[in-house]
Each structure stands twice: as C-alpha cells, then as structure tokens.
Design a protein around this motif. Sequence first.
Motif, PDB file in Angstrom:
ATOM      1  N   SER A   1      15.676 -15.867  -7.945  1.00 39.99           N
ATOM      2  CA  SER A   1      16.573 -14.715  -8.093  1.00 39.99           C
ATOM      3  C   SER A   1      16.216 -13.532  -7.202  1.00 39.99           C
ATOM      4  O   SER A   1      16.918 -12.516  -7.232  1.00 39.99           O
ATOM      5  N   THR A   2      15.141 -13.622  -6.408  1.00 37.99           N
ATOM      6  CA  THR A   2      14.761 -12.497  -5.550  1.00 37.99           C
ATOM      7  C   THR A   2      14.488 -12.994  -4.130  1.00 37.99           C
ATOM      8  O   THR A   2      14.451 -14.192  -3.870  1.00 37.99           O
ATOM      9  N   HIS A   3      14.285 -12.027  -3.242  1.00 37.23           N
ATOM     10  CA  HIS A   3      13.916 -12.346  -1.861  1.00 37.23           C
ATOM     11  C   HIS A   3      12.465 -11.965  -1.584  1.00 37.23           C
ATOM     12  O   HIS A   3      12.089 -11.660  -0.447  1.00 37.23           O
ATOM     13  N   GLY A   4      11.645 -11.972  -2.636  1.00 39.63           N
ATOM     14  CA  GLY A   4      10.211 -11.812  -2.464  1.00 39.63           C
ATOM     15  C   GLY A   4       9.736 -10.379  -2.383  1.00 39.63           C
ATOM     16  O   GLY A   4      10.460  -9.420  -2.648  1.00 39.63           O
ATOM     17  N   ARG A   5       8.466 -10.251  -1.987  1.00 41.04           N
ATOM     18  CA  ARG A   5       7.817  -8.944  -1.894  1.00 41.04           C
ATOM     19  C   ARG A   5       7.891  -8.405  -0.466  1.00 41.04           C
ATOM     20  O   ARG A   5       7.890  -9.181   0.502  1.00 41.04           O
ATOM     21  N   PRO A   6       7.910  -7.086  -0.319  1.00 41.71           N
ATOM     22  CA  PRO A   6       7.848  -6.513   1.033  1.00 41.71           C
ATOM     23  C   PRO A   6       6.560  -6.919   1.741  1.00 41.71           C
ATOM     24  O   PRO A   6       5.528  -7.160   1.107  1.00 41.71           O
ATOM     25  N   LEU A   7       6.624  -7.008   3.062  1.00 39.22           N
ATOM     26  CA  LEU A   7       5.417  -7.268   3.843  1.00 39.22           C
ATOM     27  C   LEU A   7       4.391  -6.169   3.601  1.00 39.22           C
ATOM     28  O   LEU A   7       4.745  -5.049   3.233  1.00 39.22           O
ATOM     29  N   PRO A   8       3.112  -6.459   3.802  1.00 33.49           N
ATOM     30  CA  PRO A   8       2.086  -5.434   3.633  1.00 33.49           C
ATOM     31  C   PRO A   8       2.409  -4.186   4.457  1.00 33.49           C
ATOM     32  O   PRO A   8       2.701  -4.280   5.653  1.00 33.49           O
ATOM     33  N   GLY A   9       2.387  -3.042   3.803  1.00 29.30           N
ATOM     34  CA  GLY A   9       2.650  -1.786   4.496  1.00 29.30           C
ATOM     35  C   GLY A   9       4.081  -1.321   4.443  1.00 29.30           C
ATOM     36  O   GLY A   9       4.382  -0.170   4.792  1.00 29.30           O
ATOM     37  N   VAL A  10       5.001  -2.185   4.019  1.00 34.53           N
ATOM     38  CA  VAL A  10       6.414  -1.800   3.938  1.00 34.53           C
ATOM     39  C   VAL A  10       6.681  -1.148   2.580  1.00 34.53           C
ATOM     40  O   VAL A  10       6.384  -1.729   1.535  1.00 34.53           O
ATOM     41  N   GLU A  11       7.215   0.070   2.593  1.00 32.72           N
ATOM     42  CA  GLU A  11       7.541   0.814   1.376  1.00 32.72           C
ATOM     43  C   GLU A  11       9.046   0.758   1.158  1.00 32.72           C
ATOM     44  O   GLU A  11       9.820   1.127   2.038  1.00 32.72           O
ATOM     45  N   VAL A  12       9.449   0.315  -0.026  1.00 35.40           N
ATOM     46  CA  VAL A  12      10.868   0.140  -0.328  1.00 35.40           C
ATOM     47  C   VAL A  12      11.271   1.033  -1.493  1.00 35.40           C
ATOM     48  O   VAL A  12      10.557   1.124  -2.498  1.00 35.40           O
ATOM     49  N   VAL A  13      12.405   1.699  -1.343  1.00 37.22           N
ATOM     50  CA  VAL A  13      13.036   2.416  -2.445  1.00 37.22           C
ATOM     51  C   VAL A  13      14.523   2.075  -2.426  1.00 37.22           C
ATOM     52  O   VAL A  13      15.058   1.652  -1.401  1.00 37.22           O
ATOM     53  N   ILE A  14      15.176   2.269  -3.557  1.00 35.88           N
ATOM     54  CA  ILE A  14      16.618   2.065  -3.664  1.00 35.88           C
ATOM     55  C   ILE A  14      17.270   3.424  -3.921  1.00 35.88           C
ATOM     56  O   ILE A  14      16.832   4.170  -4.801  1.00 35.88           O
ATOM     57  N   LYS A  15      18.304   3.732  -3.138  1.00 34.91           N
ATOM     58  CA  LYS A  15      18.967   5.028  -3.266  1.00 34.91           C
ATOM     59  C   LYS A  15      20.446   4.836  -3.575  1.00 34.91           C
ATOM     60  O   LYS A  15      21.075   3.881  -3.098  1.00 34.91           O
ATOM     61  N   ASP A  16      20.963   5.754  -4.373  1.00 32.39           N
ATOM     62  CA  ASP A  16      22.371   5.722  -4.760  1.00 32.39           C
ATOM     63  C   ASP A  16      23.244   5.793  -3.515  1.00 32.39           C
ATOM     64  O   ASP A  16      23.016   6.638  -2.634  1.00 32.39           O
TER      65      ASP A  16
END
Length: 554
Positions: free
Chosen positions: A366-381
């Motif tokens: 159900s997911t596309h995995g974890r971000p690569l090391p060092g990649v910061e992810v946020v979700i914005k409206d």
Amino acid sequence: MLQERIQRHDWYHRTIPQLFAETCAALPDKPAIVFEGRTTSFGALQAEVDRVSQALLDLGIRKGDVVTTLPSPTPEFAVLYFATLQVGAVVNPLNLLWGTLEFSGVLPRNAPAVIVTVDQYGGRDYLQLLRESLPDLQFHGAGKVSSASVPSLRQLVCVSREGRRHEGVLDFDDWVAAVREVDAGRIAQLRDEGHATDIQFICQTSGTTGLSKSALWDHRPPLATVNFAAKALAYTEDERYINLSPFYHNSGIFALNLNLVLAGTTLYLMEAFRPAPALDLIDREGITATFGFEAHWQGLRRVPGFEQKRFTVRKALLAGEPTTIDLVRSMCPPGAVINSLYAQTENGPLISLSEHDCVDARINRSTHGRPLPGVEVVIKDIDTGERVPQGQAGEICYRSPYMFRGYLGQPDETRQAYDAEGYFHSGDYGNFDNGYITYLGRLGGVVKSGGENVSTTRVSTLLLEVFADRFEDVKTVGIPDEYWGARVVSLVRTRDGAPLADDAALREACKGKMAAYEIPRNFLAWEGEWPVSPEGKINFKALQAWAQEQLART
C-alpha cells in the motif's frame, strides 16, 4: 567492487565516466552489453567509448557543450552517452514522442552544439521532424548545419539501423570510422579532471502541464539513485538486467548507470519493448533483474503461454499503483526482491523505495516505501500550502541532498518550485504516514468532485480491495460534469471476462468501505490491454476520451 563502492559513498565523490572507466578496467572480458545476439565486453565497450569520445573532440566538442540526442535504446546511444560525459560535455536526450511544438520550443533553450538522432523509429521520420521543427535549418555538407533559431548548432549526425545514408547529414558509423587515432592521454585527462558537481545531463520533465522544462543534473543525483537502488535490491555483480525503457526516459539512463557504471553487470538491450520477445529473452538468458512500469509487467504477464516460460527475474523495481506488487510477486520466483518506488526528475529521480526485508505485506502493498537517506518529506494542503496532519493526503513536498540544479534558462520557474521553508513542491498528490510515502497521482489526477479532492489512483486501489474476487484491474478517470465538477468513472477489467454488474449494485457494495465521494458514479467494462505510451505508462488521456464517448451514448 559493488559493495565497496556503496560503502565508500562513491556516488558522492566520483563522476560517471571515472567509475565507468574503473569498471571496464577491472572487468575487461566480462559481457557488458548484449544486443540482438551480439555481445560487447567491458573492455571492448571502453574502446568504443574512447573512439566516439575522439570523434566528438574532432568535431570541436568541448567541456560544457550540449550534445542533444533523439535516441533509440541501442548500443550506439549507450556508447554516445558515456563518450559525451567522458569529454566533459552535457548529454540531453529528447523524447521521441514529441511533435514540432516541443522540439521547436526546447532546442533553442537547450542550445546544442550537435544533434545525434535516429533516422526512423516507430514509424516516424526524425530527420523530417527536425526540418519541420527548425524551418531555418541549413545544410552545408558533411553534416555541418546552421540555424538562426539555434545559433549554437553546428553538426547533425544520424544513426540508421538499416544502414541508410542521408544527404547533408553525417552518418554515425562513417563519423566514428573516420577517427584516425585516439588520443588516449587527452581523453584520460578530461575524464580525470571531471568533478562530481559538474553539470552532465539535461533531463526533460514530462511536460504534462506545458512545454517540457530542462532540468540540470550534476553526477550526484543519478549515481545516488543507482547506489540506493542497488542497496535496496540486494544487487550483486552476477545479475543480468534487461532494459525495457527508452533512453530518453530516466529509467533507461538508470539501466546504463546501474549496470555499466556502478555494478559491472551485464545489460541486455532491446530496440523497443515488445512483451513476447522480452519474455523469450528472459527465459533463454536467465535474466535476473529489471525495472518496469505497470504496463510492462502486465504486458509480460499477458503473453500467451507465460506459464510455460522460465520467468527468472528475482530483482524487480516497479513504478505504478502499489497493488502492482501483487502482480509482480505472482510472476517472480519465490524469495524475489521486489521494490516499488516513487521518483521525480527533479530528484535525479529516486525519492523513496520500499525495503526488500520488510515483512509487513500491508506496507509493501500500500505504500511506495521510505524516503532515501537525507530526504525530508512533508505533505502540504493543495489549497493553502499549510502542512497537513500525518496520514492526510495533499501535495508531496521534499528537501533533498540529491536535487537537480535548476531549470535551464528558467530562473523564475526554478525559484517558484520551492517554498519559503525550502521544500520543493512536486506537483504530486499523496500522503506520508509513519515514515512511508504513498504516491496517489499527479495533482492533475486529483479531481474535484462534489467539492471534495478525489485521487483517481486511490479509487482504483480501493476498488481492487473491495472487489478482489471480481475485478482483475481498474483504472479511474475524472470526466467533466456540470453538476459534480468532475464525474468519477472507473474502467474495470473483470476476472475471467465475467459480466460487470450495473452501477447501482456496484455503488451499493462500495458503501461503508469507501468514502462516499470516492465511490465512482459510473463503472465501464473494459476488455484487453490498457492503452500505453512507448515508455510503458498507462495512457489516461486515451482512457478518459474513451469513457466520455461511452457515457455520451447512454
């Protein structure tokens, strides 16, 4: 060699030509490329690359010059890719699906010194297309050309698989054969002088919202991608990889860099993806690894007689809806390493990967995995730009050490792609929950229906869960609707060709299992293959047009 490179973080410190030359020197007799029954060893491949490097130098190509290609996924363009980078020039593959609008808009911006193109591919004449795209193109003999709209352009070279010669255009084979002597010392010096931060690649964005932008890569983004992909796949130096992708797409370049640069593994090329010959090659050669879009995997699986073939792929990367992993797992042998991914041109391109040793089937599915090391992810409206609570869907935004170096000639577009916090706005819809990314489609694939944002990708995924015993596959589109804004319509391929129940019965079965606004207004029966582009992606525009036509008849 591979594991030592991963442990040393060679992707960060070295260039593509430096690692490629080191691989060829270490494995001179090992098969590097296999194409149409012909095998080229790493040692012979380096010699060919050096010869084409000298041919480029003889044309006057220097560090920073742009070599634009209209490439087929064949050995000539693999050699040209490495030769261009080796002399310090910048390679720029263009999409063979483009028309005159795209070529006439992008070529002046990218300012190539030389264009190397196929003459015929997929039924199209690319020399004629270039003439139509650049009506001021002048031919001066021996491949020398000029154009007022592209003043940098000096040479036009043609690769002809049928051995044709074209007046005024320099033939690739003749051009390389004319090299009298390779200055190995000068080529080695140019290679050794390269830095990881040199611009080496102009990668075209998809252009789905306008004219394709030209993203600049140094050596680090594509090398980071293959480095972390190799780790996630538990890749070894014994793999045999079949390339299913065009060389104007990131995934084709990925195949070159993973196998011929980083891992020293054998790469099998096909002039175009055709499922039956690809399956035969996998069976005959014992292919162990590949990358595929959803349509690649479906095409292979639906070849008549699939069950009688040896499907030996045990290291698989896939791009598509998360549930595609079920299909791939059913095809591969037990214990295969199957990783789904989320990628984008601007991050070179890999952003996240599933983990081969994750034992939670729900996360893998159900997911596309974890971000690569060092990649910061946020979700914005998508309306306010504010961060949303964990697990809620919105625009995927990220900060990354593997980012591109901006859009060529478009400083305003580069600046506007980042917000005040320094996050790049991907234009993709998804969520980030407990450290895992789920990509739910381009924002263009998020439709406003009844005032609610609806991801067509999520609708398809949910329907495959609700009707797991009845639906083989589903694609969902948004159709313009005066009342709803967008009417959610799902195209359904049923199991064993069973008849599709009526809309009312299917909608009733969805109640309580899907949000009310996610339940499609209409279900349409689909038979056979989904329409796809040559890259292997589902052609949703064609599906949308077909659905509109069907609904107009009711």
